[in-house]
Design a protein around this motif. Structure first.
Motif, PDB file in Angstrom:
ATOM      1  N   UNK A   1       0.876  -1.179   0.000  1.00  0.00           N
ATOM      2  CA  UNK A   1       0.000   0.000   0.000  1.00  0.00           C
ATOM      3  C   UNK A   1       0.905   1.218   0.000  1.00  0.00           C
ATOM      4  N   UNK A   2       0.951   1.906  -1.130  1.00  0.00           N
ATOM      5  CA  UNK A   2       1.868   3.026  -1.304  1.00  0.00           C
ATOM      6  C   UNK A   2       1.063   4.312  -1.525  1.00  0.00           C
ATOM      7  N   UNK A   3       1.201   5.245  -0.579  1.00  0.00           N
ATOM      8  CA  UNK A   3       0.561   6.550  -0.746  1.00  0.00           C
ATOM      9  C   UNK A   3       1.392   7.362  -1.744  1.00  0.00           C
TER      10      UNK A   3
ATOM     11  N   UNK B   1       5.587  -6.355  -8.253  1.00  0.00           N
ATOM     12  CA  UNK B   1       4.320  -6.149  -8.937  1.00  0.00           C
ATOM     13  C   UNK B   1       4.175  -4.704  -9.347  1.00  0.00           C
ATOM     14  N   UNK B   2       3.265  -4.455 -10.287  1.00  0.00           N
ATOM     15  CA  UNK B   2       3.049  -3.103 -10.810  1.00  0.00           C
ATOM     16  C   UNK B   2       1.554  -2.848 -10.922  1.00  0.00           C
ATOM     17  N   UNK B   3       1.140  -1.610 -10.630  1.00  0.00           N
ATOM     18  CA  UNK B   3      -0.242  -1.195 -10.841  1.00  0.00           C
ATOM     19  C   UNK B   3      -0.249   0.113 -11.628  1.00  0.00           C
ATOM     20  N   UNK B   4      -1.160   0.220 -12.592  1.00  0.00           N
ATOM     21  CA  UNK B   4      -1.333   1.443 -13.348  1.00  0.00           C
ATOM     22  C   UNK B   4      -2.431   2.289 -12.727  1.00  0.00           C
ATOM     23  N   UNK B   5      -2.200   3.598 -12.639  1.00  0.00           N
ATOM     24  CA  UNK B   5      -3.125   4.498 -11.974  1.00  0.00           C
ATOM     25  C   UNK B   5      -3.669   5.525 -12.952  1.00  0.00           C
ATOM     26  N   UNK B   6      -4.949   5.832 -12.817  1.00  0.00           N
ATOM     27  CA  UNK B   6      -5.538   7.004 -13.456  1.00  0.00           C
ATOM     28  C   UNK B   6      -5.918   7.962 -12.337  1.00  0.00           C
ATOM     29  N   UNK B   7      -5.938   9.240 -12.630  1.00  0.00           N
ATOM     30  CA  UNK B   7      -6.150  10.210 -11.560  1.00  0.00           C
ATOM     31  C   UNK B   7      -4.993  10.239 -10.593  1.00  0.00           C
ATOM     32  N   UNK B   8      -3.791   9.913 -11.094  1.00  0.00           N
ATOM     33  CA  UNK B   8      -2.610   9.796 -10.234  1.00  0.00           C
ATOM     34  C   UNK B   8      -2.102  11.142  -9.740  1.00  0.00           C
TER      35      UNK B   8
ATOM     36  N   UNK C   1      -2.032   3.621  -3.539  1.00  0.00           N
ATOM     37  CA  UNK C   1      -1.899   2.663  -4.635  1.00  0.00           C
ATOM     38  C   UNK C   1      -1.716   1.270  -4.042  1.00  0.00           C
ATOM     39  N   UNK C   2      -2.644   0.382  -4.342  1.00  0.00           N
ATOM     40  CA  UNK C   2      -2.569  -0.992  -3.831  1.00  0.00           C
ATOM     41  C   UNK C   2      -1.951  -1.887  -4.900  1.00  0.00           C
ATOM     42  N   UNK C   3      -0.806  -2.433  -4.578  1.00  0.00           N
ATOM     43  CA  UNK C   3      -0.020  -3.207  -5.535  1.00  0.00           C
ATOM     44  C   UNK C   3       0.002  -4.666  -5.097  1.00  0.00           C
TER      45      UNK C   3
END
Length: 245
Positions: free
Chosen positions: A133-135, A164-171, A177-179
């Motif tokens: 969990x990355x703010x 792992x990687x997660x793509x964000x919109x509204x970043x 960000x939950x990875x």
């Protein structure tokens, strides 16, 4: 690197038994190779019982701890898709370049943040699903967050465990960000340290984020982004490890 004979031998035993019309040898439902310990172990279920989620929180001064962080300044880095953060080791479907490799050179890049625990006074065994969990906030609405768990040996070399990687919109708004990292079975040995990397890519394993909101594959314009990672009392960034109680 020499091939592990255990899965080869067991595959041959299984195939020969079926070819002969016999019952294959009885085995446990789950068999795992525990990295760090470098041995095969059997379990009755997945994930195995006895492993509880333990938060390791990002701290000021690039530290990592099971203690909640206090007030601290955020960390920053600049991601440039024209010079993308490279993928080093990990799950790569080719003959060379994957698996566990030394990440020291990668971690020296200015677009990679690292957070490292104190030297471990006892072994820490991690088996199961790993997440983070990355703010985070970006200067652009479209951004990626890549998180990697590493085992730092006593000689200072840092070896990847899972990522792992997660793509964000509204970043461009502050959010958590939950990875989801790859599941793992790893024993961090006494005298080693646990490290977490945070960056915005692992190219070419993951297509670079162009920073424009366009398709990663079809984009023709590349825009750098200024990224911010928070780790304070109200925004406690962490990696969550299933550890043996």
């Amino acid at each position: 690197m020499a091939l592990d004979p255990v899965p080869i031998r067991e595959s041959i035993e299984f195939a020969l038994a079926h070819g002969r019309g016999e019952q294959p040898p009885a085995r446990a439902p789950v068999r795992l190779y525990v990295m760090g310990e470098e041995s095969w172990r059997d379990f009755e279920t997945w994930p195995p019982p006895g492993y509880s989620p333990q938060h390791y929180y990002l701290q000021p001064d690039a530290a990592l701890s099971t203690q909640l962080p206090g007030e601290s300044e955020a960390d920053h880095y600049r991601y440039d898709p024209a010079d993308p953060t490279p993928g080093v080791g990990g799950v790569i479907m080719r003959a060379r370049g994957g698996g566990r490799v030394d990440n020291t050179k990668l971690e020296a890049r200015p677009d990679v943040l690292t957070y490292t625990s104190a030297v471990l006074g006892s072994d820490v065994e991690v088996i199961g699903d790993v997440s983070a969990e990355i703010w985070f906030r970006s200067s652009r609405p479209s951004a990626d967050v890549f998180v990697r768990l590493c085992d730092v040996h006593s000689d200072g070399r840092s070896y990847n465990v899972c990522d792992g990687l997660v793509g964000l919109s509204g970043a461009n708004e502050i959010a958590c960000a939950r990875v989801q990292l790859w599941s793992t079975a790893h024993r961090f040995k006494r005298g080693h340290r646990i490290r977490v990397q945070v960056s915005s890519g692992a190219f070419p394993r993951y297509a670079r984020n162009p920073g424009t909101g366009e398709s990663h594959v079809m984009a023709t314009v590349l825009r750098p982004a200024d990224q911010t990672v928070y780790h304070d009392a109200s925004r406690p960034s962490a990696v969550i490890l299933p550890t043996l109680a």
